[in-house]
Write an enzyme that holds these catalytic residues in place. Structure first.
Site, PDB file in Angstrom:
ATOM      1  N   GLU A  42       0.849  -1.160   0.183  1.00 14.43           N
ATOM      2  CA  GLU A  42       0.141  -0.061   0.150  1.00 14.43           C
ATOM      3  C   GLU A  42       0.744   1.118   0.022  1.00 14.43           C
ATOM      4  O   GLU A  42       0.508   2.354  -0.646  1.00 14.43           O
ATOM      5  CB  GLU A  42      -0.873  -0.124   1.309  1.00 14.43           C
ATOM      6  N   HIS A  49      -9.930  -6.459   9.467  1.00 15.24           N
ATOM      7  CA  HIS A  49     -10.682  -6.274   8.223  1.00 15.24           C
ATOM      8  C   HIS A  49     -11.804  -5.492   8.573  1.00 15.24           C
ATOM      9  O   HIS A  49     -12.971  -5.482   7.618  1.00 15.24           O
ATOM     10  CB  HIS A  49     -10.837  -7.329   7.361  1.00 15.24           C
TER      11      HIS A  49
END
Length: 325
Positions: A59, A128
């Site tokens: 990322e 998540h």
């Protein structure tokens, strides 16, 4: 107007914007394959893999690449699979994207859009399921939007892509398959404007993202008891439309803020602070917050269900704020 899911409305906005502006490039993990939920499905076929770029699972690298592309004149859009993973790109996002315009004396523009999805659904566990929008709203130089319905998802994404500043576009995973009427064509919703979804005169109920649905359901239920709630969706949390919320509170004299993020340090605290600063003498009761408990999100289905706030907690808060004892 056409009925679309929240997910399809986002995909439509992406297609329309990429057709409109050849400088828009999409970067992310598996975006050429549609991404983890299929939002970017079909983009590679129409625009090619040069504009729909699959990236490594890094990322920070993706964000750095996009920032460089933005300074070079492109209009990159980054997809981060889960907002939990934006932590891996915070150095690039917070120390570079958010500050380059300021530190260059206005010479650099950073027309960067970052799509992230958040929230509690699907029993995906603590890694998540977080809601970290308050972190992002704390950073000067970043705009943060959180659409709650398909029409706003389409319109706000278009505004984000066209903005010359970095915008973080926060989607709630649990809303992806919700449906609503979406205007055809170039539907654009301005960043920084709240929506009054239901008018009322007893309690101002400010609800974010996935909590808008339960808030409206609670308002419908309480209307049968003679309790009249005004429901406001901020849509954007930075910049925050404080004026709309304050105007409502001056009418109702009571306010409840509801969001799915944990209560401590959530964006609700900022909303409460701003309202008490500007409308303190109009308040008849202390402002209440309805939010998740201060703990990691559990993976167990029954525990996840009890962890997330919903209609019943909102109803209880409204009854409490109207009690006189």
């Amino acid at each position: 107007m056409a009925e679309q899911t929240y997910l399809d409305a986002i995909g439509t906005a992406l297609q329309e914007e990429m057709r409109r502006d050849p400088l828009i490039y999409v970067f992310g993990e598996d975006v050429a394959l549609g991404g983890p939920f299929g939002v970017t499905k079909g983009l590679a076929e129409e625009f090619g893999v040069n504009r729909t770029v699959n990236t490594p699972i890094s990322e920070g690298t993706v964000m750095g690449l996009a920032i460089g592309a933005a300074t070079a004149g492109l209009r990159p859009l980054v997809e981060i699979m889960f907002i939990d993973f934006i932590t891996l790109a915070m150095d690039q996002l917070v120390n570079h994207a958010a500050k380059l315009h300021y530190m260059s004396g206005g010479q650099l523009k950073i027309p960067l859009t970052v799509r992230v999805q958040c929230g509690i659904s699907g029993t995906m566990g603590a890694h998540h399921s977080q809601s970290l929008e308050a972190w992002l709203a704390h950073v000067p130089g970043l705009k943060v939007v959180m659409p709650a319905n398909p029409a706003d998802a389409k319109g706000l994404l278009k505004s984000a892509i066209r903005d010359d500043n970095p915008v973080v576009f926060v989607e709630h995973r649990g809303l992806y398959w919700s449906k609503g009427q979406v205007p055809d064509g170039d539907h654009v919703v301005p960043i920084g404007t709240a929506n009054i979804l239901r008018h009322g005169d007893q309690v101002t109920l400010v609800a974010l993202s996935s909590m808008v649905g339960p808030a409206l359901a609670a308002a419908d239920k309480l209307a049968g008891e003679g309790i009249d709630l005004e429901v406001i969706d901020p849509c954007t949390i930075s910049p925050l439309d404080v004026d709309t919320i304050v105007h409502s509170v001056k009418k109702t004299s009571r306010m409840i803020v509801v969001h799915e993020a944990v209560e401590q340090g959530g964006i609700g605290a900022e909303i409460v602070a701003r309202v008490q600063q500007e409308a303190f003498y109009y308040l008849d009761r202390p402002i209440l917050r309805v939010a998740a408990p201060y703990a990691p999100v559990p993976a167990s289905p029954p525990l996840e269900k009890s962890f997330s706030p919903g209609r019943e907690q909102i109803i209880e808060a409204a009854r409490k704020i109207l009690r006189k004892e």
